[in-house]
Write a protein that holds these residues in place. Structure first.
Motif, PDB file in Angstrom:
ATOM      1  N   THR A  25      -0.722  -6.535   2.333  1.00 34.21           N
ATOM      2  CA  THR A  25      -1.525  -5.331   2.554  1.00 34.21           C
ATOM      3  C   THR A  25      -2.952  -5.475   2.049  1.00 34.21           C
ATOM      4  N   HIS A  26      -3.123  -5.958   0.817  1.00 35.40           N
ATOM      5  CA  HIS A  26      -4.476  -6.030   0.251  1.00 35.40           C
ATOM      6  C   HIS A  26      -5.381  -6.939   1.070  1.00 35.40           C
ATOM      7  N   THR A  27      -4.870  -8.054   1.530  1.00 35.57           N
ATOM      8  CA  THR A  27      -5.676  -8.972   2.333  1.00 35.57           C
ATOM      9  C   THR A  27      -5.891  -8.413   3.730  1.00 35.57           C
ATOM     10  N   GLY A  28      -4.856  -7.804   4.279  1.00 36.63           N
ATOM     11  CA  GLY A  28      -4.993  -7.181   5.592  1.00 36.63           C
ATOM     12  C   GLY A  28      -6.075  -6.122   5.611  1.00 36.63           C
ATOM     13  N   MET A  29      -6.163  -5.348   4.541  1.00 41.34           N
ATOM     14  CA  MET A  29      -7.198  -4.305   4.455  1.00 41.34           C
ATOM     15  C   MET A  29      -8.590  -4.934   4.462  1.00 41.34           C
ATOM     16  N   PHE A  30      -8.778  -5.978   3.659  1.00 40.27           N
ATOM     17  CA  PHE A  30     -10.083  -6.631   3.601  1.00 40.27           C
ATOM     18  C   PHE A  30     -10.437  -7.282   4.929  1.00 40.27           C
ATOM     19  N   LEU A  31      -9.490  -8.016   5.502  1.00 40.49           N
ATOM     20  CA  LEU A  31      -9.773  -8.728   6.741  1.00 40.49           C
ATOM     21  C   LEU A  31     -10.039  -7.751   7.882  1.00 40.49           C
ATOM     22  N   ALA A  32      -9.244  -6.700   8.000  1.00 40.92           N
ATOM     23  CA  ALA A  32      -9.479  -5.701   9.056  1.00 40.92           C
ATOM     24  C   ALA A  32     -10.871  -5.098   8.904  1.00 40.92           C
ATOM     25  N   TRP A  33     -11.214  -4.742   7.673  1.00 41.68           N
ATOM     26  CA  TRP A  33     -12.547  -4.177   7.428  1.00 41.68           C
ATOM     27  C   TRP A  33     -13.639  -5.174   7.836  1.00 41.68           C
ATOM     28  N   ALA A  34     -13.486  -6.435   7.443  1.00 39.07           N
ATOM     29  CA  ALA A  34     -14.501  -7.447   7.754  1.00 39.07           C
ATOM     30  C   ALA A  34     -14.661  -7.613   9.263  1.00 39.07           C
TER      31      ALA A  34
END
Length: 142
Positions: A25-34
């Motif tokens: 989840t934490h990485t998915g949030m960052f990557l989606a935002w990027a």
């Protein structure tokens, strides 16, 4: 270069009551935002052009996207040059402040960061902080 891998988070102190997907989840949030913020690399623009529209339409959650479209691996090819410069400073799991911000914003009142729901509501709470951090990065002296 590999910034993160979902499998790195499901061993050791990972909460036994959570499914392994919670480690993404934490990485998915960052990557989606990027990717939604103009930091996408050619991998998502030229090679896999269907990826960004999936996020724009919110057909999948950020964590789901990370696991399915990226096989749970966040690598430098996911981002453009500016995105990689930013991720190297901010996302870095050892030295960056992303995890601290993520926990402060989304994990309040939860047993831990892995308990943050993989939802667009969580993403929407986090996004203004990521936008702020990117703007700070862009105004740093070079």
């Amino acid at each position: 270069m590999k910034y993160d891998d979902a499998t790195w988070h499901t061993a050791g102190n990972f909460p036994s009551e959570l499914p392994p997907e919670a480690g993404a989840t934490h990485t998915g949030m960052f990557l989606a935002w990027a990717l939604l913020s103009g930091l996408a690399g050619d991998l998502h623009i030229k090679d896999l052009p269907q990826n960004i529209p999936l996020l724009q339409s919110r057909q999948v959650t950020p964590g789901e996207f990370f696991l399915t479209a990226c096989d749970g691996k966040f690598v430098d090819e996911d981002l453009n040059a500016e995105g990689n410069s930013f991720a190297a400073l901010y996302f870095d799991l050892q030295r960056g402040s992303y995890i601290h911000d993520y926990e402060k914003i989304l994990a309040k009142g939860l047993p831990g960061a892995y308990h943050v729901p993989d939802t667009w509501e969580s993403f929407d709470k986090l996004k203004p902080y990521l936008d702020k951090r990117l703007n700070q990065f862009r105004t740093m002296p070079t």
